[in-house]
Design an enzyme around this catalytic site. Structure first.
Site: not given
Length: 558
Positions: A367-369, A385, A449
């Site tokens: 879980d990222t973006t 990030q 992500p």
């Protein structure tokens, strides 16, 4: 990129989203309001770096499950003069961290990081020293054109006014409700009345808006030595965490040179260790270059088999050889050498899946973006990030609205390994903010992500664009596969006949509704226009800018 031409496709699919095309700028993020924030900054005269930072701050509001100022990440920047730089603001292990700080439960593939009571996943002990805020501010100071206070305004307004919860955010809250309920601040914010926020409800973050205003006034020092930092370390001290004021004061970003590989006439550019993506995408492309992947057909048994074997080889080498270069001597030149790829490729059997061990000796959560931004001057940012897991460690620093990362999960909790914990050691990551250049001109930039599934998915998008000659939209939405040496995950659009044929070759196939997260990308077209694309796996939205000022000397008269 090559113009799309008909090629064999075994796995057929239909794109669920449409691309956007512009001439003066493009912002693609995994939330429409964050894309709008970046576009607002471009239209106000900012450059791609200004816009990317504005989008990232907006994402901390609109995607609180994915990213925050207490997180970390990588920003791959191409400047208008053609230079590339990678800003490493990855989190580090606290000074009090030790290699044996967690009780390990398994050494099985896929379970190596399991620990007693999930201490490296949820709670204060899972939190690593944050680098996001310092990294974003450093990018802005070095390469941006607007003041921090101006770049923060879209995020501050979004936090104060609130925004409408999407089904995607609501689902993330629902899936993590049990962990969120353990923290009073997160429970009040995301579980009003004990129930997850529903689509259409409004989420307002007043405490976080106040924190962003403090940062606008004081800069990153608000966290690295100021009031926000004291709030974080006080919480850590009271709840079994390890971060103290010395950790915050000592934290430094790193400016790194990217890894450069080549594939069928393209220069492929990505981040260096402690990210595994640049090295191992180059390695896997070198292996695949020995086959006519395009002729095999997208989603065919042979094409998926070769992807799986290349992935397993890369993960085997990654486990022993790639980590924080300040602690481990990473054999980069060997890993990206085409002769080494020849050696590994020679061991691949087309009709049989293999178990792979490392071909050399050694010295994350889903879980990222991601943000991809380009301006009219030629500056491009591809930034990934994260706070690591969904809602990070599921703890919020009281009174600040800040959600802490659980980056300690990225370390191997077993002592004595390349990825083991050490004080001050940077977390290892699979982030893949990638760019490709052909004949000196930028062709595309992309990222997504997805933790361990990030760089394998980025690899597949590159192969989709170059070998399968997909459009940008097709490349980001195409069905994916993934393995690290155990099971082979196939998204549902891969035909069942292919799944059965892979099983016959010895692959342990499982079906997955989604491999990794929402990819977003920008293509740089020969006519000077930009195409932006985002995929169905998240709320990704491209915002294109065209038009411009009136012709010089034009006036309105009646």
């Amino acid at each position: 990129m090559n113009a799309p031409v008909p090629v064999p496709r075994v796995a057929d699919f239909t794109c669920e989203k449409k691309p956007a095309t512009g001439s003066r700028g493009m912002v693609v993020t995994n939330h429409p309001l964050a894309s709008a924030a970046g576009a607002q900054i471009l239209l106000a005269g900012g450059n791609a770096i200004d816009a990317a930072v504005a989008s990232l701050f907006a994402l901390t509001v609109a995607e609180p499950m994915m990213v925050g100022i207490l997180g970390g990440g990588l920003s791959h920047i191409r400047l208008a003069d053609g230079r590339h730089v990678v800003i490493d603001n990855l989190s580090t292990a606290p000074g009090k961290a030790t290699a044996d700080m967690y009780e390990c439960l398994s050494d099985e593939i896929g379970k190596q990081r399991d620990t007693r009571d999930r201490e490296n996943v949820v709670g204060a002990k899972a939190v690593a020293v944050p680098g996001a805020l310092k990294g974003w501010c450093e990018a802005l100071a070095r390469f941006g054109t607007l003041p921090l206070a101006e770049v923060l305004q879209p995020a501050i307004g979004l936090a104060e006014r609130g925004f409408v919860v999407t089904p995607y955010l609501s689902n993330c809250i629902t899936d993590n409700a049990a962990d969120l309920a353990r923290d009073p601040g997160l429970a009040a914010m995301l579980l009003p009345g004990g129930q997850p926020l529903q689509p259409g409800m409004r989420l307002i973050q007043s405490d976080y808006a106040a924190s962003l205003k403090l940062i606008a006034a004081e800069g990153p020092e608000a966290l690295y030595g100021g009031k926000l930092g004291r709030a974080l370390t006080d919480y850590m001290a009271a709840n079994g965490g390890l971060i103290d004021q010395a950790d915050l004061s000592n934290y430094r970003i790193e400016l790194r040179e990217p890894i450069r590989g080549s594939y069928r006439g393209y220069e492929i550019i990505g981040p260096p260790p402690p990210s595994s993506s640049g090295v191992h995408i180059a390695q896997m492309l070198n292996i695949l270059e020995g086959y006519d992947i395009g002729a095999l057909g997208f989603g065919s048994t042979d094409a998926v088999h070769l992807l799986a074997e290349a992935l397993k080889i890369a993960f085997a080498d990654r486990a022993v050889a790639t980590a924080d270069p300040a602690f481990v001597k990473v054999p980069v030149a060997r890993l990206i050498d085409k002769a080494y790829a020849d050696e590994r490729r020679a061991l691949i059997a087309m009709e049989q899946a293999k178990s792979w061990t490392a071909g050399l000796s050694g010295g994350e959560s889903a879980d990222t973006t991601h943000v991809t931004v380009a301006d009219a001057m030629g500056n491009v940012v591809s930034a990934t990030q994260t706070i690591n897991g969904l809602f990070g460690a599921c703890v919020q620093t009281p009174g600040t609205g800040m959600i802490a990362n659980n980056y300690m999960y990225n370390f191997d909790p077993h002592p004595g390994r390349a990825l083991s914990i050490a004080p001050g050691k940077r977390v290892f990551t699979s982030m893949a903010p990638m760019m490709a250049v052909k004949e000196g001109r930028l062709a595309f930039a992309l990222g997504l992500p997805g933790a361990l599934r990030i760089f394998p998915s980025a690899l597949q998008a590159i192969v989709n664009l170059i070998d399968h000659r997909m459009s940008l939209q097709e490349a980001v939405e195409a069905p994916r596969v993934w393995t690290e040496g155990g099971v082979l995950e196939l998204e549902e659009a891969i035909p069942e006949s292919v799944a059965q044929a892979l099983i016959a070759r010895g692959h342990k196939v499982v079906r997955s509704p989604r491999v990794a997260g929402g990819m977003n990308a920008i293509a740089f077209n020969p006519d000077g226009t930009l195409t932006g694309a985002a995929c169905w796996r998240a709320d990704g939205t491209p915002v294109a800018i065209s038009g411009g000022l009136a012709r010089a000397g034009a006036r309105f008269t009646i």
